[in-house]
Write a protein that holds these residues in place. Structure first.
Motif, PDB file in Angstrom:
ATOM      1  N   SER A 167      -0.640   5.357   9.506  1.00  0.00           N
ATOM      2  CA  SER A 167      -1.148   6.676   9.126  1.00  0.00           C
ATOM      3  C   SER A 167      -0.787   7.704  10.196  1.00  0.00           C
ATOM      4  O   SER A 167      -0.340   7.362  11.298  1.00  0.00           O
ATOM      5  CB  SER A 167      -2.660   6.629   8.951  1.00  0.00           C
ATOM      6  N   ASP A 205      -2.453  -0.294   7.657  1.00  0.00           N
ATOM      7  CA  ASP A 205      -2.324   1.033   7.057  1.00  0.00           C
ATOM      8  C   ASP A 205      -2.745   2.120   8.039  1.00  0.00           C
ATOM      9  O   ASP A 205      -2.150   3.204   8.068  1.00  0.00           O
ATOM     10  CB  ASP A 205      -3.172   1.127   5.781  1.00  0.00           C
ATOM     11  N   SER A 235       0.850  -1.180   0.000  1.00  0.00           N
ATOM     12  CA  SER A 235       0.000   0.000   0.000  1.00  0.00           C
ATOM     13  C   SER A 235       0.889   1.233   0.000  1.00  0.00           C
ATOM     14  O   SER A 235       2.118   1.135   0.157  1.00  0.00           O
ATOM     15  CB  SER A 235      -0.898   0.014   1.239  1.00  0.00           C
ATOM     16  N   ALA A 252       0.996   3.324   2.343  1.00  0.00           N
ATOM     17  CA  ALA A 252       1.540   3.424   3.702  1.00  0.00           C
ATOM     18  C   ALA A 252       2.770   2.541   3.884  1.00  0.00           C
ATOM     19  O   ALA A 252       3.782   2.979   4.448  1.00  0.00           O
ATOM     20  CB  ALA A 252       0.465   3.050   4.720  1.00  0.00           C
ATOM     21  N   THR A 253       2.712   1.304   3.406  1.00  0.00           N
ATOM     22  CA  THR A 253       3.864   0.408   3.593  1.00  0.00           C
ATOM     23  C   THR A 253       5.025   0.822   2.691  1.00  0.00           C
ATOM     24  O   THR A 253       6.189   0.642   3.060  1.00  0.00           O
ATOM     25  CB  THR A 253       3.481  -1.057   3.316  1.00  0.00           C
TER      26      THR A 253
END
Length: 361
Positions: free
Chosen positions: A287, A283, A114, A116-117
């Motif tokens: 965040s 995620d 994602s 985020a990762t």
């Protein structure tokens, strides 16, 4: 036949009793949620609770069942479910990050990618399967009511010096993790052995002065708070800083010579029933809102926290910090031969009760 049946029943009952079990279980979110997420972790519920509550308070949120486990038992149950194909937890979060890498290396983790990762540093993302979600320090903890400022050890060299005198008041009054009972304790001790030329002198001083090897973070810090121990070595700052909010006498010291930095590792098991929902939870933790919640629980420490009265950082923390990277190099300490040798060295320093030489617990 009755005797055989009785023997079988006893054996089966014993096997059932030996199965790993969580230390505590709690749930968050609406009772009538359409979906449920099973998260297992080594983080105490009190430390992780804010993150769980915030995630499950959003519109159309799932219900999260959170199980708190010891790190070794958590590894065992996750590996067993991986091998059997049984329904597994949807996410596993552990401070024993070497065991998390081993699970992924054995094919027990699902990949998650994602935005985020992708934003994680390389040391906190291994193969898009194991992810570092916190930033915690391995620290020395003391009680300022019981130790004068001049006595406070700022490094491992200072700690060795405190234990050198035969009449040292610190003899039998220092505690650290039992590396056989604690996966995190083993990880930190093995990392010390790799990092420091002081390791041999340190464990020799520990053995000579009756340092207590015990479990776990909260228990050790309880002992510092009530005066059972004067110093705790190599424990997680997150628990010490949380206790300092209740008891301002508790102080955490990040050692000047080097400070190990841990990122608790999250993975999604291969047989998770809700892998997409687990990915959404991951995620969220990465965040801005999730990281703020983790920081409020002291699970993320930055150099800005140097202003805290309960935390002492080195003068140049970023050069003193030694992150434990999520890489296959962590598997070295889990090699069976190396592990046996290292635990044998440990046992020679901290004989177990019943050996006739164990320090009082």
């Amino acid at each position: 036949m009755k005797v055989i049946g009785l023997v079988c029943a006893v054996l089966l009952a014993g096997a059932a009793a030996a199965q790993p079990a969580p230390e505590a279980v709690t749930s968050y979110g609406p009772d009538d949620a359409a979906r449920r997420l099973l998260v297992r972790g080594t983080t105490d519920i009190a430390r992780f609770e804010n993150v769980l509550r915030l995630f499950t308070s959003r519109p159309d949120s799932p219900r999260i069942d959170y199980e708190q486990w010891g790190s070794n038992d958590l590894f065992d149950v996750t590996l067993a479910e991986c091998r059997s194909g049984d329904r597994a937890a949807d996410m596993v979060v552990s401070s024993a990050v070497d065991l998390q890498i081993k699970l992924a290396n054995d094919g027990c983790a699902r990949a998650h990618r994602s935005t985020a990762t992708a934003g994680l540093p390389q040391v906190a993302n291994w193969r898009d399967e194991v992810f570092g979600i916190t930033r915690e320090l391995a620290v020395i903890v003391y009680n300022r009511r019981l130790i004068a400022a001049a006595e406070v050890p700022r490094s491992r060299f200072d700690l060795i010096d405190l234990l050198r005198p035969e009449d040292s008041r610190f003899r039998g009054r220092i505690a650290t993790y039992d590396i056989e009972a604690s996966g995190l304790g083993y990880l930190f001790a093995f990392a010390d052995a790799q990092q420091a030329t002081t390791f041999g002198s340190l464990i020799e001083a520990f053995g000579r002065s009756g340092v207590v090897a015990t479990c776990c973070s909260a228990e050790i810090i309880d002992g510092v708070a009530d005066g059972t121990y004067l110093i705790a070595y190599n424990v997680l700052a997150s628990y010490a800083l949380a206790r300092a909010e209740e008891n301002p006498d508790i102080v955490a010291v990040a050692p000047d010579d080097y400070t190990l930095v841990l990122s608790r590792a999250a993975l999604i098991p291969r047989h998770a029933a809700e892998p997409n929902l687990a990915g959404a939870f991951l995620d969220y933790m990465l965040s801005q809102a999730g990281r703020a919640a983790l920081r409020s629980a002291h699970l993320i420490v930055t150099t800005e926290d140097a202003a805290m009265d309960s935390l002492s950082l080195p003068e140049t923390p970023e050069t003193s910090f030694r992150p434990i990277a999520l890489t296959p190099s962590l598997l070295v300490g889990l090699d069976q031969h190396k592990r046996r040798e290292f635990i044998a060295l440990w046992r020679s320093t901290f004989p177990r009760q019943g050996d006739g030489e164990a320090p009082p617990e």
